[in-house]
Design a protein around this motif. Structure first.
Motif, PDB file in Angstrom:
ATOM      1  N   VAL A  28      15.882 -91.000  98.371  1.00  0.00           N
ATOM      2  CA  VAL A  28      15.764 -92.356  98.946  1.00  0.00           C
ATOM      3  C   VAL A  28      14.259 -92.517  99.194  1.00  0.00           C
ATOM      4  O   VAL A  28      13.774 -91.457  99.922  1.00  0.00           O
ATOM      5  CB  VAL A  28      16.755 -92.770 100.147  1.00  0.00           C
ATOM      6  N   VAL A  29      13.439 -93.255  98.867  1.00  0.00           N
ATOM      7  CA  VAL A  29      12.286 -93.649  99.159  1.00  0.00           C
ATOM      8  C   VAL A  29      12.121 -94.515 100.610  1.00  0.00           C
ATOM      9  O   VAL A  29      12.807 -95.506 100.416  1.00  0.00           O
ATOM     10  CB  VAL A  29      11.242 -94.591  98.112  1.00  0.00           C
ATOM     11  N   PRO A  41       5.969 -93.696 105.669  1.00  0.00           N
ATOM     12  CA  PRO A  41       6.151 -94.538 104.464  1.00  0.00           C
ATOM     13  C   PRO A  41       5.898 -93.861 103.129  1.00  0.00           C
ATOM     14  O   PRO A  41       4.599 -93.286 103.258  1.00  0.00           O
ATOM     15  CB  PRO A  41       5.445 -95.904 105.020  1.00  0.00           C
ATOM     16  N   GLY A  42       6.486 -94.134 102.224  1.00  0.00           N
ATOM     17  CA  GLY A  42       6.277 -93.481 100.991  1.00  0.00           C
ATOM     18  C   GLY A  42       7.070 -92.243 100.746  1.00  0.00           C
ATOM     19  O   GLY A  42       7.149 -91.679  99.665  1.00  0.00           O
ATOM     20  N   VAL A  45      13.237 -88.908 100.771  1.00  0.00           N
ATOM     21  CA  VAL A  45      14.019 -87.930 101.391  1.00  0.00           C
ATOM     22  C   VAL A  45      15.411 -87.913 100.796  1.00  0.00           C
ATOM     23  O   VAL A  45      15.806 -88.916  99.932  1.00  0.00           O
ATOM     24  CB  VAL A  45      14.501 -88.466 102.976  1.00  0.00           C
ATOM     25  N   TRP A  46      15.984 -86.842 100.799  1.00  0.00           N
ATOM     26  CA  TRP A  46      17.422 -86.570 100.217  1.00  0.00           C
ATOM     27  C   TRP A  46      18.450 -86.814 101.282  1.00  0.00           C
ATOM     28  O   TRP A  46      18.403 -86.277 102.360  1.00  0.00           O
ATOM     29  CB  TRP A  46      17.380 -85.166  99.688  1.00  0.00           C
ATOM     30  N   ILE A  47      19.683 -87.512 100.798  1.00  0.00           N
ATOM     31  CA  ILE A  47      20.662 -87.814 101.552  1.00  0.00           C
ATOM     32  C   ILE A  47      21.919 -87.218 101.050  1.00  0.00           C
ATOM     33  O   ILE A  47      22.070 -87.011  99.990  1.00  0.00           O
ATOM     34  CB  ILE A  47      20.962 -89.304 101.494  1.00  0.00           C
ATOM     35  N   ASN A  48      22.393 -86.509 102.132  1.00  0.00           N
ATOM     36  CA  ASN A  48      23.830 -85.670 101.857  1.00  0.00           C
ATOM     37  C   ASN A  48      24.848 -86.889 101.908  1.00  0.00           C
ATOM     38  O   ASN A  48      25.122 -87.254 103.200  1.00  0.00           O
ATOM     39  CB  ASN A  48      23.856 -84.686 102.820  1.00  0.00           C
ATOM     40  N   GLY A 152      24.847 -91.690 104.854  1.00  0.00           N
ATOM     41  CA  GLY A 152      24.609 -90.358 104.748  1.00  0.00           C
ATOM     42  C   GLY A 152      23.757 -89.617 105.878  1.00  0.00           C
ATOM     43  O   GLY A 152      23.454 -90.360 106.590  1.00  0.00           O
ATOM     44  N   ARG A 153      23.516 -88.409 105.608  1.00  0.00           N
ATOM     45  CA  ARG A 153      22.700 -87.576 106.588  1.00  0.00           C
ATOM     46  C   ARG A 153      21.287 -87.375 105.945  1.00  0.00           C
ATOM     47  O   ARG A 153      21.570 -86.757 104.674  1.00  0.00           O
ATOM     48  CB  ARG A 153      23.288 -86.316 107.312  1.00  0.00           C
ATOM     49  N   VAL A 154      20.408 -87.318 106.432  1.00  0.00           N
ATOM     50  CA  VAL A 154      18.901 -86.943 105.859  1.00  0.00           C
ATOM     51  C   VAL A 154      18.923 -85.315 105.950  1.00  0.00           C
ATOM     52  O   VAL A 154      18.995 -84.979 106.967  1.00  0.00           O
ATOM     53  CB  VAL A 154      17.974 -87.688 106.315  1.00  0.00           C
ATOM     54  N   ILE A 155      18.654 -84.846 104.977  1.00  0.00           N
ATOM     55  CA  ILE A 155      18.419 -83.452 104.755  1.00  0.00           C
ATOM     56  C   ILE A 155      16.960 -82.982 105.003  1.00  0.00           C
ATOM     57  O   ILE A 155      16.051 -83.812 104.385  1.00  0.00           O
ATOM     58  CB  ILE A 155      18.717 -82.778 103.394  1.00  0.00           C
TER      59      ILE A 155
END
Length: 158
Positions: A28-29, A41-42, A45-48, A152-155
């Motif tokens: 996700v941006v 910003p920019g 991130v990866w969402i579990n 989701g949870r941000v990893i």
């Protein structure tokens, strides 16, 4: 024969990546400043998506994604209180159940003088705030949110 094996392996990798993206992880941006400087910003991130808060319970301090109660947009916020807790802010200091919390990721100089009265977090709800408190629309604005709203949870975020 060798080309067929390479093509099959590449196809399998593509299918596995698609499955991983659809059901487990999602990039996700982040476009807003509400989590800066933790997530500028920019940033990507990866969402579990496997363990949404609604099923596994929220943990204070974790960063989650959820649908905004205002417009349904995907937002990124930090969980600061869970079901049954009372939360307030006095002169920029976050209090959970009357105890001031330590938040090294928040620039206290920018939120000095910020207040909100005590709010009780209801059953199956969480209270979320952005780390960039002066630029964040969060539970101070829209109230506690249902754990079912969490996507989701941000990893990998402190």
């Amino acid at each position: 024969m060798r080309t067929t094996r390479i093509g099959a392996a590449a196809g399998l990798c593509l299918v596995l990546l698609l499955i991983l993206r659809l059901w487990f992880l999602e990039p996700v941006v982040v476009t807003a400043t509400s989590m800066a400087p933790t997530i500028p910003p920019g940033s990507i991130v990866w969402i579990n998506k496997v363990s949404p808060v609604g099923r596994a319970g929220a943990r204070i301090g974790e960063v989650v994604t959820l649908r905004s109660p205002d417009d349904g947009a995907l937002i990124v916020k930090r969980v600061v209180a869970v079901e049954g807790q009372n939360i307030s802010m006095q002169d920029g200091v976050l209090n959970v159940d009357g105890i001031p919390t330590r938040e090294p990721f928040v620039d206290q100089k920018t939120i000095d003088g910020m207040y909100f009265g005590e709010v009780r977090v209801g059953q199956n709800e969480i209270f979320v705030l952005g780390d960039n408190r002066e630029a964040s629309i969060d539970s101070r604005h829209f109230g506690p949110v249902s754990t079912d709203a969490v996507t989701g949870r941000v990893i990998g975020v402190p």
